[in-house]
Design an enzyme around this catalytic site. Structure first.
Site, PDB file in Angstrom:
ATOM      1  N   GLU A  69      11.114  -5.266  16.244  1.00  0.00           N
ATOM      2  CA  GLU A  69      12.623  -4.950  16.575  1.00  0.00           C
ATOM      3  C   GLU A  69      12.970  -3.730  15.826  1.00  0.00           C
ATOM      4  O   GLU A  69      13.789  -2.891  16.601  1.00  0.00           O
ATOM      5  CB  GLU A  69      13.362  -6.078  15.755  1.00  0.00           C
ATOM      6  CG  GLU A  69      14.968  -5.945  16.188  1.00  0.00           C
ATOM      7  CD  GLU A  69      15.300  -6.276  17.448  1.00  0.00           C
ATOM      8  OE1 GLU A  69      15.672  -4.893  18.118  1.00  0.00           O
ATOM      9  OE2 GLU A  69      15.260  -7.066  18.187  1.00  0.00           O
ATOM     10  N   ALA A  92       0.956  -1.184  -0.074  1.00  0.00           N
ATOM     11  CA  ALA A  92      -0.118  -0.007   0.141  1.00  0.00           C
ATOM     12  C   ALA A  92       0.962   1.409   0.111  1.00  0.00           C
ATOM     13  O   ALA A  92       1.920   1.510   0.730  1.00  0.00           O
ATOM     14  CB  ALA A  92      -0.915  -0.125   1.337  1.00  0.00           C
ATOM     15  N   ILE A 149      19.890  -1.861  15.547  1.00  0.00           N
ATOM     16  CA  ILE A 149      20.552  -2.678  16.788  1.00  0.00           C
ATOM     17  C   ILE A 149      19.513  -3.477  17.378  1.00  0.00           C
ATOM     18  O   ILE A 149      18.552  -3.337  17.626  1.00  0.00           O
ATOM     19  CB  ILE A 149      20.917  -1.590  17.782  1.00  0.00           C
ATOM     20  CG1 ILE A 149      21.881  -0.500  17.302  1.00  0.00           C
ATOM     21  CG2 ILE A 149      21.522  -2.386  18.961  1.00  0.00           C
ATOM     22  CD1 ILE A 149      22.095   0.783  18.532  1.00  0.00           C
ATOM     23  N   LYS A 181      10.688   4.831  22.588  1.00  0.00           N
ATOM     24  CA  LYS A 181      11.453   3.763  22.607  1.00  0.00           C
ATOM     25  C   LYS A 181      11.702   3.345  23.895  1.00  0.00           C
ATOM     26  O   LYS A 181      11.919   1.981  24.192  1.00  0.00           O
ATOM     27  CB  LYS A 181      12.886   4.091  21.855  1.00  0.00           C
ATOM     28  CG  LYS A 181      12.634   4.506  20.192  1.00  0.00           C
ATOM     29  CD  LYS A 181      13.857   5.140  19.914  1.00  0.00           C
ATOM     30  CE  LYS A 181      13.552   5.584  18.217  1.00  0.00           C
ATOM     31  NZ  LYS A 181      14.327   6.561  17.867  1.00  0.00           N
ATOM     32  N   ARG A 229       1.113   5.732  -0.806  1.00  0.00           N
ATOM     33  CA  ARG A 229       0.249   6.898  -0.685  1.00  0.00           C
ATOM     34  C   ARG A 229      -0.080   7.479  -2.207  1.00  0.00           C
ATOM     35  O   ARG A 229      -1.473   7.525  -2.467  1.00  0.00           O
ATOM     36  CB  ARG A 229       0.956   8.019  -0.012  1.00  0.00           C
ATOM     37  CG  ARG A 229       0.258   9.112   0.609  1.00  0.00           C
ATOM     38  CD  ARG A 229       1.060  10.071   1.419  1.00  0.00           C
ATOM     39  NE  ARG A 229       1.707   9.464   2.775  1.00  0.00           N
ATOM     40  CZ  ARG A 229       2.595   9.878   3.345  1.00  0.00           C
ATOM     41  NH1 ARG A 229       3.286  11.109   2.936  1.00  0.00           N
ATOM     42  NH2 ARG A 229       3.115   9.480   4.335  1.00  0.00           N
ATOM     43  N   GLU A 237      12.136  13.151  12.676  1.00  0.00           N
ATOM     44  CA  GLU A 237      10.860  12.616  12.446  1.00  0.00           C
ATOM     45  C   GLU A 237      10.226  13.694  11.587  1.00  0.00           C
ATOM     46  O   GLU A 237      10.353  14.815  11.481  1.00  0.00           O
ATOM     47  CB  GLU A 237      10.405  12.583  13.883  1.00  0.00           C
ATOM     48  CG  GLU A 237      10.720  11.481  14.928  1.00  0.00           C
ATOM     49  CD  GLU A 237      10.412  10.064  14.382  1.00  0.00           C
ATOM     50  OE1 GLU A 237       9.382   9.703  13.982  1.00  0.00           O
ATOM     51  OE2 GLU A 237      11.620   9.477  14.074  1.00  0.00           O
TER      52      GLU A 237
HETATM   53  N1  HSE Z   1      13.962  10.345  14.129  1.00  0.00           N
HETATM   54  C1  HSE Z   1      14.507   9.034  14.798  1.00  0.00           C
HETATM   55  C2  HSE Z   1      15.857   9.608  15.282  1.00  0.00           C
HETATM   56  C3  HSE Z   1      14.682   7.927  13.752  1.00  0.00           C
HETATM   57  O1  HSE Z   1      16.455  10.576  14.891  1.00  0.00           O
HETATM   58  O2  HSE Z   1      16.393   8.621  16.006  1.00  0.00           O
HETATM   59  C4  HSE Z   1      14.724   6.619  14.307  1.00  0.00           C
HETATM   60  O3  HSE Z   1      13.671   6.037  15.019  1.00  0.00           O
END
Ligand code: HSE
Length: 434
Positions: free
Chosen positions: A129, A43, A136, A205, A45, A190
């Protein structure tokens, strides 16, 4: 044995990275998984867009539900990001009896408890993961490699953008805004860069790692988060003079019957390996009671590194497809009915050391007033430097020993109200990580 068919949701950086790695390493991957893995549907955009991978053998659609409802798709790879649509398509895929692999940290941190409960009920895997620290294999390390340990704490540089900004400020003396603009141009940040700078991405995270480390439900809303936007070049330089680096750390620690869960700028001794993790690289230190400290280091973002984690999850998933679901590694490392309801500590209860920078009048008795306030709160000073500068106001830099944050809050309030103190006091937490 028949190949496994994948439906990928999203063919952006990570989606195309996954297609490319699956293609490039197809033979090795099939030797490991025991079957071939083919991307048959995706899928996207927009159907007609330039892509960084070949889509010749992939049936494209703009409707993610078409992929998750397709009978010929065995595993759904969710790489669209965000919360709402991702949650809907993942739950639909699970209800359809499909396994899911996702790189979506926000989705897991916020909706993971619901998603894993549904997946457990339906006997399917949801592997994630790639959601933490890119390439990592930190989820596998904590969940399986360290399964014999009682995890005591973990601390990580888990946002590449933030680490890149702090590194450039420290090493090149560059300004915050200037480095952020570059990180955005390079594609590290991001979609909303406040997620990187304000620590939200790192908190997603950390929430996930803490859950699998301590066997607690995912509790993003209880994670304390402080960003790096107020860290100045000046403080990075003073920290350096005192033998510390400033890093944006995610810290999860078991203390008594509670858990500390916090993301904030942190001074760490320069001689620690993790203090020397620079640029967009990620690193996580995990302290287990049996193994001691262990360090995991590598690329925390990017097409191929993140695809490496997605494909590892795919290999695991394919291996499990013919196994009894009750033999699966539990999503959150501990059996679902064995998760503990340990309280997440309020920041006021957390004990840590501090770096303080005050701008104060250069006259007799000012230092005595400052140290009296600290002494009244039973805060012990480890280092104190008064810088020689032109003018009547001088910077005073203090490093304290560990103290409960409520005491530091009280002391800081009193220090701030001193007539001799000008401007806002700068405070950065300090961890020795020993
Ligand atoms: N924006 C995140 C970072 C990307 O700078 O680590 C990876 O999750």
């Amino acid at each position: 044995m028949k190949s496994v068919n994948l439906g990928i949701l999203g063919l952006g950086t990570v989606g195309c990275g996954t297609v490319n790695v699956l293609h490039r390493n197809a033979t090795e991957i099939a030797r490991r998984a025991g079957r071939g893995i083919n991307v048959t549907r995706a899928a996207v955009r927009t159907l007609e867009a330039p892509r960084r991978c070949s889509v010749d053998d992939i049936e494209l659609t703009t409707d993610p539900l078409e992929v998750v409802n397709a009978d010929d798709v065995d595993v759904v790879v969710e790489l669209i990001g965000g919360y709402d649509l991702a949650r809907d398509v993942v739950l639909t895929a699970i209800d359809n009896g499909k396994h899911v692999v996702t790189a979506n940290k926000a989705l897991i941190a916020l909706h993971g408890n619901e998603i894993f409960a549904r997946a457990h009920e339906k006997g399917v895997m949801v592997a994630f993961e790639a959601a933490v620290a890119g390439g990592i294999p930190i989820i596998k390390a904590i969940r399986e490699g360290l399964a014999g340990n009682r995890i005591e704490w973990l601390a990580g540089i888990i946002n590449g953008t933030g680490n890149y900004i702090l590194t450039e400020m420290g090493e090149e003396g560059r300004e915050f805004d200037d480095v952020l603009a570059e990180a955005q141009e390079l594609g590290y940040a991001e979609a909303d860069p406040t997620f990187d700078i304000e620590g939200i991405d790192a908190a997603h995270k950390l929430t996930i790692m803490a859950s699998i480390a301590f066997g607690i439900p995912l509790q993003f809303d209880k994670t304390f988060t402080e960003g790096i936007s107020r860290v100045s070049r000046e403080d990075v330089a003073y920290a350096d003079e005192l033998g510390y680096k400033v890093k944006h750390l995610g810290i999860a620690r078991r203390v008594g019957e509670g858990i500390e869960l916090r993301v904030h700028p942190t001074l760490i001794p320069r001689h620690r390996l993790v203090a020397n993790v620079d640029g967009v690289t990620n690193a996580v230190v995990v302290q287990g009671d049996a193994v001691g400290p262990t360090l995991y280091y590598g690329a925390g973002a990017g097409a191929d590194p993140t695809a490496s984690a997605v494909v590892a999850d795919l290999v695991d998933t394919v291996r499990m497809m013919t196994a009894d679901p009750s033999n699966q590694v539990p999503h959150l490392a501990f059996q679902p009915d064995a998760l503990e309801d340990l309280p997440i500590l309020d920041m006021k209860e957390v004990e840590t050391a501090y770096y303080l920078r005050l701008l104060a009048d250069d006259r007799p008795g000012v230092l005595a007033e400052i140290t009296r306030i600290l002494a009244e709160q039973e805060i012990s000073i480890e280092a104190l430097v008064q810088k020689r500068v032109e003018g009547e106001l001088v910077p005073i830099i203090l490093v304290t020993h560990k103290v409960q944050e409520s005491r530091m809050n009280a002391a800081q309030e009193q220090l701030q109200s001193l007539v001799a103190v000008a401007g806002e006091i700068v405070r950065i937490r300090l961890e020795t990580l020993d």
